[in-house]
Design a protein around this motif. Structure first.
Motif, PDB file in Angstrom:
ATOM      1  N   UNK A  83       0.809  -1.218   0.000  1.00 42.45           N
ATOM      2  CA  UNK A  83       0.000   0.000   0.000  1.00 42.45           C
ATOM      3  C   UNK A  83       0.846   1.274   0.000  1.00 42.45           C
ATOM      4  N   UNK A  84       2.164   1.111   0.172  1.00 42.54           N
ATOM      5  CA  UNK A  84       3.074   2.252   0.273  1.00 42.54           C
ATOM      6  C   UNK A  84       2.685   3.182   1.429  1.00 42.54           C
ATOM      7  N   UNK A  85       2.145   2.597   2.491  1.00 43.60           N
ATOM      8  CA  UNK A  85       1.800   3.346   3.695  1.00 43.60           C
ATOM      9  C   UNK A  85       2.678   2.831   4.827  1.00 43.60           C
ATOM     10  N   UNK A  86       3.623   3.658   5.272  1.00 42.73           N
ATOM     11  CA  UNK A  86       4.596   3.247   6.288  1.00 42.73           C
ATOM     12  C   UNK A  86       4.364   4.072   7.551  1.00 42.73           C
ATOM     13  N   UNK A  87       3.994   3.422   8.631  1.00 42.52           N
ATOM     14  CA  UNK A  87       3.649   4.143   9.856  1.00 42.52           C
ATOM     15  C   UNK A  87       4.617   3.796  10.983  1.00 42.52           C
ATOM     16  N   UNK A 214      -0.494   2.461  13.003  1.00 49.01           N
ATOM     17  CA  UNK A 214       0.177   3.205  14.066  1.00 49.01           C
ATOM     18  C   UNK A 214       0.543   2.277  15.219  1.00 49.01           C
ATOM     19  N   UNK A 215       1.377   2.780  16.127  1.00 46.89           N
ATOM     20  CA  UNK A 215       1.926   1.945  17.200  1.00 46.89           C
ATOM     21  C   UNK A 215       0.842   1.331  18.081  1.00 46.89           C
ATOM     22  N   UNK A 216      -0.207   2.089  18.386  1.00 42.93           N
ATOM     23  CA  UNK A 216      -1.270   1.566  19.230  1.00 42.93           C
ATOM     24  C   UNK A 216      -1.984   0.382  18.603  1.00 42.93           C
ATOM     25  N   UNK A 217      -2.344   0.529  17.330  1.00 41.52           N
ATOM     26  CA  UNK A 217      -3.008  -0.580  16.630  1.00 41.52           C
ATOM     27  C   UNK A 217      -2.053  -1.751  16.454  1.00 41.52           C
ATOM     28  N   UNK A 218      -0.785  -1.462  16.192  1.00 45.99           N
ATOM     29  CA  UNK A 218       0.199  -2.533  16.062  1.00 45.99           C
ATOM     30  C   UNK A 218       0.305  -3.317  17.365  1.00 45.99           C
ATOM     31  N   UNK A 219       0.368  -2.604  18.494  1.00 48.99           N
ATOM     32  CA  UNK A 219       0.443  -3.279  19.793  1.00 48.99           C
ATOM     33  C   UNK A 219      -0.800  -4.149  20.023  1.00 48.99           C
ATOM     34  N   UNK A 220      -1.956  -3.642  19.625  1.00 47.45           N
ATOM     35  CA  UNK A 220      -3.185  -4.411  19.777  1.00 47.45           C
ATOM     36  C   UNK A 220      -3.151  -5.672  18.920  1.00 47.45           C
ATOM     37  N   UNK A 221      -2.722  -5.527  17.650  1.00 47.05           N
ATOM     38  CA  UNK A 221      -2.631  -6.687  16.761  1.00 47.05           C
ATOM     39  C   UNK A 221      -1.628  -7.720  17.284  1.00 47.05           C
ATOM     40  N   UNK A 222      -0.482  -7.224  17.768  1.00 42.66           N
ATOM     41  CA  UNK A 222       0.518  -8.132  18.320  1.00 42.66           C
ATOM     42  C   UNK A 222      -0.005  -8.811  19.578  1.00 42.66           C
ATOM     43  N   UNK A 223      -0.801  -8.082  20.354  1.00 45.18           N
ATOM     44  CA  UNK A 223      -1.411  -8.685  21.545  1.00 45.18           C
ATOM     45  C   UNK A 223      -2.329  -9.839  21.190  1.00 45.18           C
ATOM     46  N   UNK A 224      -3.178  -9.635  20.168  1.00 47.78           N
ATOM     47  CA  UNK A 224      -4.034 -10.732  19.703  1.00 47.78           C
ATOM     48  C   UNK A 224      -3.179 -11.909  19.239  1.00 47.78           C
TER      49      UNK A 224
END
Length: 431
Positions: A83-87, A214-224
């Motif tokens: 997607x060429x979207x780097x967060x 973003x970092x918050x969503x990444x942390x949530x995904x990694x938590x799952x």
């Protein structure tokens, strides 16, 4: 961030040379694991053998949980490139998760260590805490390398760890043939990624990888993903500890039987699970590209896994007992146990159970690739719950109960994953 240079743009397909490197890595990992079990069997016996195998099980169950970040990192980096979207940068979140995991190992040790590793509790707990911290970073680097399509570096990470462990275990067997020496030799190679990151360009690229969120969503995904990995660890590498916990007031002969059964489970899984773990990054990257047709993408690799499992089970039935006895000669106290545990039907059943576990891993990968983080988690939880239910509740002899648990759990988990994917697919078709 907005669009920026795509480091994987010129390497979106897995070439034959990449496949050869990945296959070589899986072969080295399998050889390293097999050789390690041979060393362990020759160095230890009786209670020390049982304890080291339980330590091995707990350590790699914990690192298996840490490996749970790898599929999500692969998905996040692959999606960012597409997607060429780097967060968010991924490594700070990973280091935080690793520190928390190591802390949890230390603060919960009073509860599990006296029962599971009574001979060397302090060295075992320290080794496991260090292992989980360093291994989650290694899993992140593997996931980021797969997302970047840096397959040679991906292959190198696993190979360096496996061969490093083999060298250190051989040294420990001659210099310090003790539980502490072997525990340190087992964990130390999990730190070797530090040298790879410093010395290799692809390692530095993996270290600086960014996600598509973003970092918050990444942390949530990694938590799952980690919650799912806790359940998967019960099936993959924590099962011996679960089985050990279900055996109360067992005699000396039963301890030996448990040790030999754990060894049999470990070596029958390696030929299927090690290559699958190595190629998991390839599978997820491919599934992300085919998330518009997830079930069709799943069928071909699933059929291959079932076929390999069937052939492997047939081979284990015919030559398994002879090969097992050749690699792990029975000591005088183990002869009667071998006659009960090391049989063709038992080894064949364990091999096919390993194939079902591999199939569960694939069904989980396809769930994650289409964004079903909760479905991914529920499938693994269902599989682990069924496995534990059979182990603790079903009134069957040890070997039969273990085989039943190893087969029933994955079947339930596969059904949950495919149901979730099919439900999402149906909703997409309706819209």
């Amino acid at each position: 961030m907005g669009a920026e240079e795509n480091p994987a743009a010129e390497a979106t397909t897995v070439k034959r040379s990449h496949s050869a490197a990945l296959a070589g890595s899986s072969l080295l990992s399998a050889i390293g694991t097999l050789a390690a079990t041979v060393i362990i069997k020759h160095v230890f016996e009786g209670p020390e053998l049982a304890e080291f195998l339980i330590f091995w099980s707990i350590l790699f169950a914990c690192t298996s949980i840490m490996t749970g970040v790898q599929p999500e990192v692969t998905r996040a980096v692959t999606s960012a490139h597409h997607t060429y979207v780097y967060k968010a940068r991924i490594v700070p979140v990973i280091l935080l998760f690793g520190a928390v995991a190591a802390f949890l190992v230390l603060v919960t040790a009073w509860w599990w260590a006296p029962a599971q590793v009574p001979i060397s509790p302090y060295s075992a707990v320290g080794a496991i805490a260090c292992g989980v911290f360093f291994y989650i970073v290694q899993a992140f680097l593997s996931g980021a390398s797969a997302g970047n399509h840096h397959w040679y570096f991906f292959a190198a990470i696993g190979s360096v760890e496996s061969m490093g462990r083999l060298v250190l275990m051989i040294a420990a067997a001659f210099v310090v043939p003790s539980l502490m020496g072997m525990e340190i030799a087992t964990v130390a190679p999990m730190m070797l990624w530090v040298f790879l990151v410093i010395a290799v360009v692809a390692g530095r690229a993996a270290w600086s990888a960014r996600a598509d969120v973003e970092a918050g969503q990444l942390a949530k995904n990694l938590g799952w993903a980690l919650i799912s990995a806790i359940a998967s660890a019960v099936l993959m590498l924590g099962f011996p500890a679960v089985l050990n916990s279900s055996q109360k007031d067992i005699s000396g002969t039963e301890v030996i039987a448990l040790s030999i059964l754990i060894l049999a489970i470990s070596i029958t899984r390696s030929p299927i699970m090690i290559p699958l773990v190595v190629f998991q990054g390839v599978a997820i990257a491919a599934f992300v590209k085919q998330k518009h047709r997830p079930l069709q993408a799943f069928i071909k690799p699933a059929a291959a896994v079932v076929g390999v499992g069937a052939v492997g089970a047939a081979a284990a039935w015919v030559i398994g007992p002879w090969l097992f006895s050749l690699l792990y000669p029975a000591k005088p106290s183990e002869v009667d146990v071998y006659a009960q545990v090391v049989t063709g039907p038992v080894l064949a059943a364990l091999v096919f159970a390993a194939a079902l576990l591999a199939l569960l891993t694939l069904s989980g990968n396809i769930s994650l690739a289409v964004g079903l983080h909760r479905g991914y988690m529920l499938g693994w939880i269902a599989a682990a719950s069924m496995t534990c239910l059979v182990v603790f509740i079903v009134p069957l002899p040890l070997v039969v109960r273990a085989i039943a648990a190893l087969m029933c759990g994955p079947i339930v988990g596969i059904c949950v994953h495919l149901w979730a994917v099919n439900r999402l697919n149906a909703q997409a078709n309706m819209t």
